[in-house]
Scaffold this motif. Structure first.
Motif, short mmCIF file in Angstrom:
data_model
loop_
_atom_site.label_atom_id
_atom_site.label_comp_id
_atom_site.label_asym_id
_atom_site.label_seq_id
_atom_site.Cartn_x
_atom_site.Cartn_y
_atom_site.Cartn_z
N ILE A 248 0.85 -1.20 0.00
CA ILE A 248 0.00 0.00 0.00
C ILE A 248 0.89 1.25 0.00
O ILE A 248 1.83 1.36 0.79
CB ILE A 248 -0.94 0.02 1.23
N ARG A 249 0.57 2.16 -0.89
CA ARG A 249 1.27 3.45 -0.96
C ARG A 249 0.25 4.58 -1.05
O ARG A 249 -0.86 4.38 -1.51
CB ARG A 249 2.20 3.50 -2.18
N SER A 250 0.68 5.76 -0.63
CA SER A 250 -0.17 6.93 -0.83
C SER A 250 -0.28 7.21 -2.32
O SER A 250 0.68 7.00 -3.07
CB SER A 250 0.40 8.15 -0.11
N GLY A 251 -1.45 7.65 -2.75
CA GLY A 251 -1.63 7.92 -4.17
C GLY A 251 -2.83 8.80 -4.40
O GLY A 251 -3.43 9.34 -3.46
N GLU A 252 -3.18 8.98 -5.67
CA GLU A 252 -4.34 9.80 -6.04
C GLU A 252 -5.28 9.00 -6.92
O GLU A 252 -4.85 8.25 -7.79
CB GLU A 252 -3.90 11.07 -6.77
N PHE A 253 -6.58 9.15 -6.65
CA PHE A 253 -7.62 8.56 -7.48
C PHE A 253 -8.60 9.66 -7.87
O PHE A 253 -9.15 10.35 -7.00
CB PHE A 253 -8.37 7.45 -6.71
N SER A 254 -8.78 9.83 -9.16
CA SER A 254 -9.65 10.90 -9.68
C SER A 254 -9.25 12.25 -9.10
O SER A 254 -10.10 13.09 -8.78
CB SER A 254 -11.12 10.59 -9.35
N ILE B 158 -7.94 12.89 -6.21
CA ILE B 158 -8.10 13.02 -4.76
C ILE B 158 -7.06 12.15 -4.07
O ILE B 158 -6.92 10.96 -4.39
CB ILE B 158 -9.52 12.62 -4.33
N LYS B 159 -6.36 12.70 -3.10
CA LYS B 159 -5.32 11.99 -2.38
C LYS B 159 -5.92 10.89 -1.51
O LYS B 159 -6.94 11.08 -0.85
CB LYS B 159 -4.53 12.97 -1.51
N SER B 160 -5.27 9.71 -1.52
CA SER B 160 -5.70 8.60 -0.69
C SER B 160 -4.51 8.12 0.13
O SER B 160 -3.45 7.82 -0.42
CB SER B 160 -6.24 7.45 -1.55
N GLU B 161 -4.69 8.03 1.47
CA GLU B 161 -3.58 7.71 2.38
C GLU B 161 -3.70 6.32 2.99
O GLU B 161 -3.18 6.07 4.07
CB GLU B 161 -3.53 8.75 3.50
N GLY B 162 -4.34 5.43 2.30
CA GLY B 162 -4.47 4.07 2.82
C GLY B 162 -5.54 3.31 2.06
O GLY B 162 -5.92 3.66 0.95
#
Length: 914
Positions: free
Chosen positions: A228-234, A236-240
């Protein structure tokens, strides 16, 4: 079979520690502490680890202070979760290790984001090994426990860490969420993980609501499907990641996602909340076949207690208050069931099992379902005694009867399959119809469901052979049948029943046992007494084992031991008396394995060493394989010794000479083979589309029914050549046969027309191979009808040899003779002859014409039928070599022999082509 180490701790008190984790962990002293210039929540600690230079470590521990001792994982350390510590840069600052929390070392629990501050009252030395500095009471690593079992009890194939995918997975509460614009499936949620709030983008697989506490995988978590890594979807930042059970390698909820109680602490490791910090041993089932007492955790705990020299916490069942409702148990045939225990339980409700029970089952690979099913699985895994629950309202009777099924009787089991039973299947009935295949699988009509409130709980011991035969007959291998096949201890039936009632009371407080605990059967506790002589024991083991140690070992294993003079009288406990321990040598083995085979010095026996008697047939088989594979480029095939009726009938073979397997594995393997041909035809059919040419051979046994106690078993060699093109394979396979027999040093054979062609051979292209006047085998082209039946498009030629006879009679000793002193004379002869004449017949005519025995070699080099050759004729051409052993041949001798050959050929209708 899997064994949970935490489960073993219920019966044996021992400390478990992951020593691998602590190999590169040392005691560190915090000399100074300063804030990280680019991160508000991080500090830079200067740590003394006992060397000339201090090291700097970036740490986020909220309780870290100067002048304290802490555990430090140095580069190279591998902490739980397979995280390898390396030198790294954190926000631009060098970090030469990691200051650890208790939970990160699997040595306890701690508050979120707090590291382990070591007790200031104890003396700590910077740089000292942390494992040594802890001065723990005697502790064992999972690897050491595994090694003990492998050396003394049963082979451990591997270790399974239950929390392998739970590092950096914590509890988090959904605070708020909403759909992401322009997305039909994605949502944005804010989760509270205790020390901070994080934003996560998640999907719509499960419906979740604000206030629910769920498993959250944080960046760095290594899950089954990746890290699992921090990333962006659409955008929007996702932290988990919000995790379903399968995504973190657990099976905790029937819904597929674990929802924690409202009072669950936030930010706590999920492994800690679910108590999944456990290691399971994967035991090789084959090594337990002779040990029915080891098919449960209690039996394995008994072994561990002996090996660790610790007391075993006895499994003492409490008294259960029972009612007076009549329960009738009938055993129609005593040999089916030595002991059957049961009771009626009311006041039940179907619900989830308590978390501790679900955790235990998951540790050994069992998926939790509901409290009743889970309880029966739990007790079977703990005590080794299978249980089964029948819904009392569905079967509508308080009578259970054990009998053999009737031929043709049908039972639909809980896997929704219908089985046609025979009079050899053990059946549990309600007095009329079957409700379960005994100790194999329950019937669908009595299955527990969500409305179940009353059950009849069965704990029975069935005949192991009857259960195994029935299980194999129907292809039903279950956990229950595996255990029942091992000759379980009948004494456990009541113990298991009471243990199940204990556990069910936890989820069903209104539970009542409304019938007596009924036990039926003719089983009586065995009384096996064996007298051993300690001197004989030491003699057979090969090392001196003190008598007190022998007594300790046997008593720890729950054998009763009385010393009478110089000998020991040993009484075998019931859990070892079921086809396990019965003779003196069994007792000696128990002493030797616990004392330790590794303590017995390895010594060569003082015996003369001689070579074993040569196995001639095996040597000949190796030679045959070398000739076929190396010289002739054939590929060896290994087929089963069984085939189906359909397959051998396709080859034209009759069932009359076949042996039918009574308990066959599958419909494809119902009969013992009488020929290797069907198997090779299947090989050709499956491979003909991949290769234009196939050259295959097999050496294997055939079995013919001859009306005697044992069948006629012979070894045969069968080889084939198949061509995709419409080539005639007969001469090719015949040439391969001749080359093989020449290389095998078999010369005294001949071919002749086959008076009765084989059913799978072409009637016009089949020859017998004879050796010393007896049939050796056949060479032939495959019958077109057989090729069509097997959907073979190739042209196929075969030869098959009775290898048993060939090995015994056909190989000639190599004889050397000096090179000829006198030259040979060669001449060719070509002639037309009736096409029905065989080459073998012509060769005999030529040799018989040589009255002076001057022919030393005769070789056919051409055979032709077709254009320019009269109908019914064929052209043959031979090269003839003449030689005299004592002098040079003259022209008169050469011409006389040649003329005699010509004349003999003309006498049989041949026409010399001059």
């Amino acid at each position: 079979m899997k064994i949970s180490l935490n489960w073993l701790k219920d019966f044996v008190s021992f400390n478990l520690i992951d020593k691998k984790t602590l190999e590169n962990v040392v005691v560190g002293y915090v000399e100074s502490l300063k804030k990280h210039p680019d991160a508000d929540t991080l500090n830079i600690a200067t740590i003394n680890i006992g060397g000339e230079k201090n090291i700097e470590i970036v740490c986020g521990g909220t309780n870290l202070k100067e002048k304290t001792h802490v555990p430090v994982a140095l580069p190279g350390a591998v902490i739980p979760g397979n995280f390898i510590i390396q030198k790294s840069k954190i926000r631009g600052q060098e970090s030469a290790g990691m200051i650890c929390a208790k939970a990160e070392l699997n040595l306890g629990q701690n508050n979120p984001r707090e590291i382990w501050i070591l007790d200031s009252k104890k003396k700590w030395t910077p740089g000292e090994s942390f494992l040594k500095a802890l001065k723990l009471p005697q502790a064992y690593s999972p690897e050491e426990i595994s090694d003990l079992f492998t050396k003394h009890t049963a082979e451990v194939e591997g270790l399974i860490h239950q929390d392998a995918y739970l590092n950096h997975v914590v509890t988090g509460k959904l605070i708020e969420f909403g759909k992401i614009e322009n997305s039909t499936k994605l949502h944005r949620g804010i989760f509270d993980i205790g020390w901070k709030k994080i934003q996560i983008v998640f999907g719509s697989v499960y419906t979740i609501n604000p206030g629910e506490i769920l498993p959250i995988a944080l960046p760095g978590a290594k899950l089954p499907n990746g890290e699992i890594r921090s990333g962006e979807f659409s955008g929007i930042k996702s932290e988990g990641m919000v995790c379903g059970d399968n995504e973190i390698g657990i099976q905790n909820s029937s819904e597929g996602i674990t929802r924690f109680p409202k009072n669950t602490p936030l930010g706590k490791p999920v492994a800690e909340i679910l108590n999944m910090q456990d290691v399971s041993l994967e035991i090789d089932n084959k090594s337990l076949t002779h040990r029915p007492d080891l098919w449960g955790h209690y039996g394995m705990a008994r072994e561990l207690a002996v090996l660790l020299k610790k007391p075993l916490k006895k499994h003492t069942p409490p008294k259960i208050q029972t009612g007076k409702t009549k329960l009738t148990i009938r055993i129609a045939d005593p040999k089916i069931c030595p002991r059957f225990s049961a009771c009626i339980i009311s006041g039940l409700r179907i619900t989830d099992s308590p978390q501790w029970l679900k955790t235990r089952l998951q540790a050994i690979g069992i998926h939790p379902l509901n409290n009743i099913v889970d309880t029966t699985n739990y007790v079977a895994s703990e005590i080794g005694q299978p249980l089964h629950a029948y819904d009392r309202h569905i079967i509508k009777t308080d009578t259970l009867e054990v009998r053999f099924a009737k031929n043709g009787e049908i039972l639909e089991t809980i896997d929704h399959k219908k089985y046609v039973l025979t009079d050899k299947d053990p059946l549990v009935t309600d007095g009329k119809k079957g409700v379960g295949l005994a100790s194999i699988m329950g019937g669908l009509d009595s299955e527990i469901n969500t409305n179940t409130t009353e059950i009849i709980l069965e704990s029975a011991n069935f005949d192991p052979i009857i259960v195994r035969k029935s299980s194999l007959q129907h292809g039903l291998r279950t956990e229950a049948s595996q255990r029942a096949e091992k000759s379980l201890d009948p004494a456990n039936t009541e113990i298991a029943l009471i243990r199940a009632i204990q556990i069910l009371k936890e989820t069903c407080p209104n539970l009542k046992v409304i019938s007596p605990l009924i036990t039926e059967g003719r089983w009586k506790k065995p009384h096996i007494v064996i007298t051993i002589d300690p001197k004989v024991v030491c003699s057979k083991i090969g090392i001196l084992v003190p008598i007190p140690e022998m007594i300790r070992i046997l008593k720890a294993l729950e054998f009763s031991v009385i010393k009478k003079g110089s000998k020991l009288t040993v009484t075998v406990p019931s859990h070892r008396a079921t086809k396990d321990v019965s003779i003196e040598e069994d007792i000696i083995e128990e002493i030797a394995r616990i004392y330790g085979y590794d303590r017995i010095p390895a010594k060569l026996p003082a015996l003369p060493i001689s070579l074993p008697i040569e196995n001639i047939e095996r040597s000949h088989e190796h030679l045959a394989k070398t000739i076929l594979s190396k010289t002739l480029s054939f590929t060896e095939i290994f087929n089963y010794s069984f085939y189906s009726k359909n397959i051998f009938q396709k080859c034209g073979l009759e069932e009359i000479n076949h042996l039918k397997v009574e308990n066959y594995i599958s419909e494809d393997q119902t009969h013992m083979r009488t020929s290797l041909i069907p198997g090779l035809l299947l090989n050709i059919e499956r491979n003909q589309r991949q290769r234009d040419t196939l050259k295959l051979f097999e050496i294997g046994h055939t079995y013919h029914e001859i009306g005697e106690f044992m069948p006629l078993e012979e070894k045969w060699l069968t080889a084939c050549i198949s061509y995709k093109k419409t080539l005639e394979p007969f001469y090719e396979i015949k040439g391969a046969l001749e080359t093989f027999l020449t290389e095998f040093h078999t010369t005294n054979y001949f071919l002749k027309d086959c008076p009765t062609p084989l059913p799978y051979a072409h009637p016009q292209k089949c020859c017998e191979i004879r050796l010393q006047g007896k049939l050796l085998g056949y060479v032939f082209t495959l019958h077109p009808a057989i090729a069509q039946a097997f959907e073979i498009e190739h042209s196929v030629g075969f030869f098959e040899l009775n290898f048993t006879y060939l090995s015994a009679k056909g190989r000639e000793l190599t004889k050397f003779k000096p090179l000829p002193k006198f030259p040979s004379i060669y001449f060719d002869i070509s002639f037309l002859v009736d096409s029905k004449k065989t080459v073998n017949e012509i060769q005999k005519v030529i040799f018989n014409a040589d009255k002076e025995h001057l022919i030393v070699n005769l070789k056919l080099f051409d055979i032709y039928e077709g254009k320019n050759i009269p109908t019914g004729k064929k052209s043959l051409a031979f090269k003839v070599e003449l030689q005299h052993p004592e002098r040079t041949l003259n022209d008169q001798e050469f011409q006389a022999t040649q003329k005699s050959i010509f004349t003999s050929i003309e006498k049989i209708g041949g026409e010399i082509r001059r």
